[in-house]
Write a protein that holds these residues in place. Structure first.
Motif, PDB file in Angstrom:
ATOM      1  N   ASP A 127       0.991  -1.139  -0.042  1.00 24.03           N
ATOM      2  CA  ASP A 127      -0.031   0.072   0.029  1.00 24.03           C
ATOM      3  C   ASP A 127       1.142   1.453  -0.067  1.00 24.03           C
ATOM      4  OD1 ASP A 127       0.929  -0.220   2.420  1.00 24.03           O
ATOM      5  OD2 ASP A 127      -0.849  -0.348   3.547  1.00 24.03           O
ATOM      6  N   ASP A 128       0.420   2.366   0.411  1.00 23.44           N
ATOM      7  CA  ASP A 128       0.939   3.825   0.095  1.00 23.44           C
ATOM      8  C   ASP A 128       2.050   3.917   1.528  1.00 23.44           C
ATOM      9  OD1 ASP A 128      -0.069   4.346  -2.090  1.00 23.44           O
ATOM     10  OD2 ASP A 128      -1.706   5.345  -1.127  1.00 23.44           O
ATOM     11  N   TRP A 129       2.916   4.490   1.333  1.00 20.16           N
ATOM     12  CA  TRP A 129       3.891   4.815   2.308  1.00 20.16           C
ATOM     13  C   TRP A 129       2.930   5.747   3.361  1.00 20.16           C
ATOM     14  CZ3 TRP A 129       9.074   3.547   2.439  1.00 20.16           C
ATOM     15  CH2 TRP A 129       9.621   2.950   1.060  1.00 20.16           C
ATOM     16  N   SER A 130       3.457   5.399   4.846  1.00 17.43           N
ATOM     17  CA  SER A 130       2.700   6.251   5.858  1.00 17.43           C
ATOM     18  C   SER A 130       3.815   7.010   6.586  1.00 17.43           C
ATOM     19  CB  SER A 130       2.564   5.117   6.844  1.00 17.43           C
ATOM     20  OG  SER A 130       1.289   4.140   6.396  1.00 17.43           O
ATOM     21  N   VAL A 131       3.509   8.289   6.791  1.00 16.11           N
ATOM     22  CA  VAL A 131       4.081   9.361   7.457  1.00 16.11           C
ATOM     23  C   VAL A 131       4.345   8.967   9.022  1.00 16.11           C
ATOM     24  CG1 VAL A 131       4.537  11.711   8.067  1.00 16.11           C
ATOM     25  CG2 VAL A 131       3.785  10.880   5.679  1.00 16.11           C
ATOM     26  N   LYS A 132       5.536   8.568   9.433  1.00 19.72           N
ATOM     27  CA  LYS A 132       5.472   8.588  10.963  1.00 19.72           C
ATOM     28  C   LYS A 132       6.155   9.703  11.838  1.00 19.72           C
ATOM     29  CE  LYS A 132       4.342   4.396  10.444  1.00 19.72           C
ATOM     30  NZ  LYS A 132       3.095   3.860  11.153  1.00 19.72           N
ATOM     31  N   TRP A 133       6.718  10.584  11.200  1.00 13.20           N
ATOM     32  CA  TRP A 133       7.157  11.775  11.833  1.00 13.20           C
ATOM     33  C   TRP A 133       7.675  12.854  10.740  1.00 13.20           C
ATOM     34  CZ3 TRP A 133      12.145  13.985  11.220  1.00 13.20           C
ATOM     35  CH2 TRP A 133      12.597  14.709  12.197  1.00 13.20           C
ATOM     36  N   ASP A 134       7.301  14.204  10.954  1.00 10.61           N
ATOM     37  CA  ASP A 134       7.603  15.168   9.954  1.00 10.61           C
ATOM     38  C   ASP A 134       7.994  16.482  10.750  1.00 10.61           C
ATOM     39  OD1 ASP A 134       4.930  15.543  10.614  1.00 10.61           O
ATOM     40  OD2 ASP A 134       4.268  16.333   8.825  1.00 10.61           O
ATOM     41  N   VAL A 135       9.002  17.300  10.164  1.00 11.97           N
ATOM     42  CA  VAL A 135       9.188  18.730  10.438  1.00 11.97           C
ATOM     43  C   VAL A 135       9.456  19.604   9.156  1.00 11.97           C
ATOM     44  CG1 VAL A 135      10.027  18.040  12.919  1.00 11.97           C
ATOM     45  CG2 VAL A 135      11.534  18.240  10.772  1.00 11.97           C
ATOM     46  N   PRO A 136       8.783  20.745   9.388  1.00 13.81           N
ATOM     47  CA  PRO A 136       8.130  21.383  10.355  1.00 13.81           C
ATOM     48  C   PRO A 136       6.776  21.072  10.218  1.00 13.81           C
ATOM     49  CG  PRO A 136       8.685  22.929   8.685  1.00 13.81           C
ATOM     50  CD  PRO A 136       9.469  21.717   8.367  1.00 13.81           C
ATOM     51  N   THR A 137       5.990  21.266  10.992  1.00 13.54           N
ATOM     52  CA  THR A 137       4.575  20.831  10.966  1.00 13.54           C
ATOM     53  C   THR A 137       3.830  21.899  10.109  1.00 13.54           C
ATOM     54  OG1 THR A 137       3.875  21.625  13.153  1.00 13.54           O
ATOM     55  CG2 THR A 137       4.400  19.391  12.979  1.00 13.54           C
ATOM     56  N   ASP A 138       4.252  23.149  10.221  1.00 13.54           N
ATOM     57  CA  ASP A 138       3.679  24.315   9.336  1.00 13.54           C
ATOM     58  C   ASP A 138       4.154  24.048   8.125  1.00 13.54           C
ATOM     59  OD1 ASP A 138       2.685  26.681   8.283  1.00 13.54           O
ATOM     60  OD2 ASP A 138       3.254  27.857   9.870  1.00 13.54           O
ATOM     61  N   ARG A 139       3.145  23.862   7.002  1.00  7.64           N
ATOM     62  CA  ARG A 139       3.298  23.442   5.500  1.00  7.64           C
ATOM     63  C   ARG A 139       3.972  24.820   5.036  1.00  7.64           C
ATOM     64  NH1 ARG A 139       0.783  19.403   3.052  1.00  7.64           N
ATOM     65  NH2 ARG A 139       2.398  19.712   1.542  1.00  7.64           N
ATOM     66  N   CYS A 140       3.646  26.072   5.581  1.00  6.07           N
ATOM     67  CA  CYS A 140       4.198  27.077   4.748  1.00  6.07           C
ATOM     68  C   CYS A 140       5.656  27.532   5.523  1.00  6.07           C
ATOM     69  CB  CYS A 140       3.329  28.429   4.902  1.00  6.07           C
ATOM     70  SG  CYS A 140       1.904  28.299   3.781  1.00  6.07           S
ATOM     71  N   SER A 141       6.167  26.896   6.296  1.00  3.48           N
ATOM     72  CA  SER A 141       7.546  27.202   6.888  1.00  3.48           C
ATOM     73  C   SER A 141       8.744  27.041   5.889  1.00  3.48           C
ATOM     74  CB  SER A 141       7.798  26.277   8.041  1.00  3.48           C
ATOM     75  OG  SER A 141       6.987  26.597   9.326  1.00  3.48           O
ATOM     76  N   PRO A 142       8.556  26.217   5.022  1.00  8.85           N
ATOM     77  CA  PRO A 142       9.619  26.230   3.839  1.00  8.85           C
ATOM     78  C   PRO A 142       9.826  27.500   3.234  1.00  8.85           C
ATOM     79  CG  PRO A 142       8.680  23.991   3.959  1.00  8.85           C
ATOM     80  CD  PRO A 142       7.937  24.957   4.838  1.00  8.85           C
ATOM     81  N   LYS A 143      10.809  28.424   3.498  1.00 10.83           N
ATOM     82  CA  LYS A 143      10.894  29.457   2.740  1.00 10.83           C
ATOM     83  C   LYS A 143      11.282  29.207   1.165  1.00 10.83           C
ATOM     84  CE  LYS A 143      12.914  31.629   6.961  1.00 10.83           C
ATOM     85  NZ  LYS A 143      13.987  32.452   7.415  1.00 10.83           N
TER      86      LYS A 143
END
Length: 416
Positions: free
Chosen positions: A269-285
């Motif tokens: 099946d699809d890949w599952s996300v176990k952890w991610d940073v940053p949590t704000d999707r607009c943080s990447p400049k």
């Protein structure tokens, strides 16, 4: 004579057996092509090294052939043009892996890191493609040159970087990178910016820990920073028991988010996300390109353009925005330079002139009269900051009196 007894081993045990064997020898006389024999499989068949397809072209790398889109975890020459179907991969007399095509000069995909001749090669079940000498010593491995991903059992040493892909379908180098800094900090940055706090958009908050901290990912999904002498500096996920049918990878994605994924090989099946940073999707400049700004929308984001601007490329949010009119000379008397507000946004501070003790109207007029001024930021302390185009690193921020208000010059041609 007693009849022989046959024991049927469960699938999981068969997988463990193949994994414990660790390798399957690749013949140095083998040749790969995109349209016939295209890859060498690991013993379990979970990983493959060779040609994988994206769009109408091919790339060389390590990938998971059973996943729906043949998930790539390492790519050679990712910023070169995609390869045609008449390309070949073969070993030369010195054991170097050569990529050949009619359209380009031959290149070496894998070259031993000493003068030793390659005696054998293997695609391992760890996802590592390896060359050995006659003493079975590793003389080249894909794990030493990661692109955007590390796998279980792999590490990212100090000063090494992971670079995002341009998109899900384009493996060329994208907008973001993760670096294991020499001060012991794992940090995320837009590509091409200095490695300073002004430009970083996430870090591990582990400074002053020396130049030898390493990022590790274990087979059980345990992701952590390790100092010399085995000192755990930061644990991003928790330890567990390795599962023979589970694969983990950590990757900096095209949207600038650093994610840890798991994949169950028995379910496909699809890949599952176990952890991610940053949590704000607009943080990447820089996620929305030049003259665009990012707005959070639920669990996703959208890109918007400055007033008087439109998207450079429909469907490509990272391409940024361009003016939807031809800029007239500000000395033209038939042009009235309107100043349009862009509320609740923040941008890279690229001020070329700062004025103080001005009212808002005085600040806007100062920009109108300055042919170099394309935008101003005005705050409640009556400070007025002049900017030129392009503007970058734009994002929507919560409403607050402390946020400078941006105004953009929008030409309005009038008949004189």
């Amino acid at each position: 004579m007693a009849a022989p007894i046959f024991i049927l081993l469960p699938l999981a045990l068969l997988f463990i057996t193949a994994t414990s064997q660790g390798q399957k020898a690749i013949s140095l006389t083998d040749t790969l092509t995109p349209t016939s024999k295209s890859s060498w499989l690991s013993p379990s068949g979970v990983f493959a090294f060779g040609f994988y397809q994206r769009g109408n072209g091919y790339y060389v790398g390590v990938f998971l052939p059973r996943t729906s889109n043949k998930t790539a975890v390492w790519t050679y020459g990712r910023d070169s043009s995609s390869l045609p179907s008449n390309s070949t991969l073969r070993f030369d007399g010195g054991g170097r892996l050569v990529l050949q095509s009619a359209q380009a000069q031959d290149t070496y995909v894998a070259t031993p890191n000493d003068t030793t001749v390659t005696a054998s090669a293997s695609m391992l079940d760890s996802g590592n493609f390896v060359l050995y000498n006659s003493d079975q010593k590793v003389i080249w491995q894909s794990f030493d040159t990661p692109t955007d991903t590390i796998l279980g059992g792999q590490s990212l040493p100090a000063s090494k970087e992971l670079h995002s892909s341009a998109s899900v379908t384009d493996p060329s180098t994208g907008l973001f990178l993760a670096i294991m800094q020499l001060d012991g900090v794992l940090a995320l940055y837009p590509k091409g910016t200095p490695f300073t706090g002004e430009y970083g958009y996430w870090d591990s908050k582990t400074p002053n820990n020396g130049p030898n901290v390493t990022l590790h990912l274990e087979d059980d999904g345990f992701l952590y920073l390790l100092k010399p002498q085995g000192v755990y500096l930061a644990n991003f996920t928790s330890q567990g028991l390795p599962k023979e049918d589970m694969i983990y990878l950590a990757r900096i994605d095209p949207d600038g988010i650093f994610r840890l994924y798991s994949y169950d090989i028995t379910r496909n099946d699809d890949w599952s996300v176990k952890w991610d940073v940053p949590t704000d999707r607009c943080s990447p400049k820089g996620l929305c390109g030049l003259n665009g700004f990012c707005v959070n929308v639920g669990q996703d984001y959208e890109c918007q353009c400055l007033p008087g601007f439109v998207s450079v490329e429909d469907g490509n949010r990272t391409a940024g925005c361009e003016r939807n009119f031809t800029a007239e000379s500000c000395k033209n008397p038939t042009v009235s330079n309107n100043m349009q507000p862009v509320p609740n946004t923040t941008w890279e501070d690229d001020t070329y002139s700062a004025l103080t003790s001005l009212t808002k109207d005085e600040c806007l007029e100062a920009c109108r009269q300055d042919c170099n001024c394309e935008a101003v930021a005005y705050n409640v302390s009556q400070s007025c900051y002049k900017w030129k185009l392009p503007l970058r690193f734009g994002r929507r921020v919560p409403d607050g009196n402390s946020n400078p208000q941006l105004y953009v010059k929008v030409g309005d041609t009038r008949s004189g």
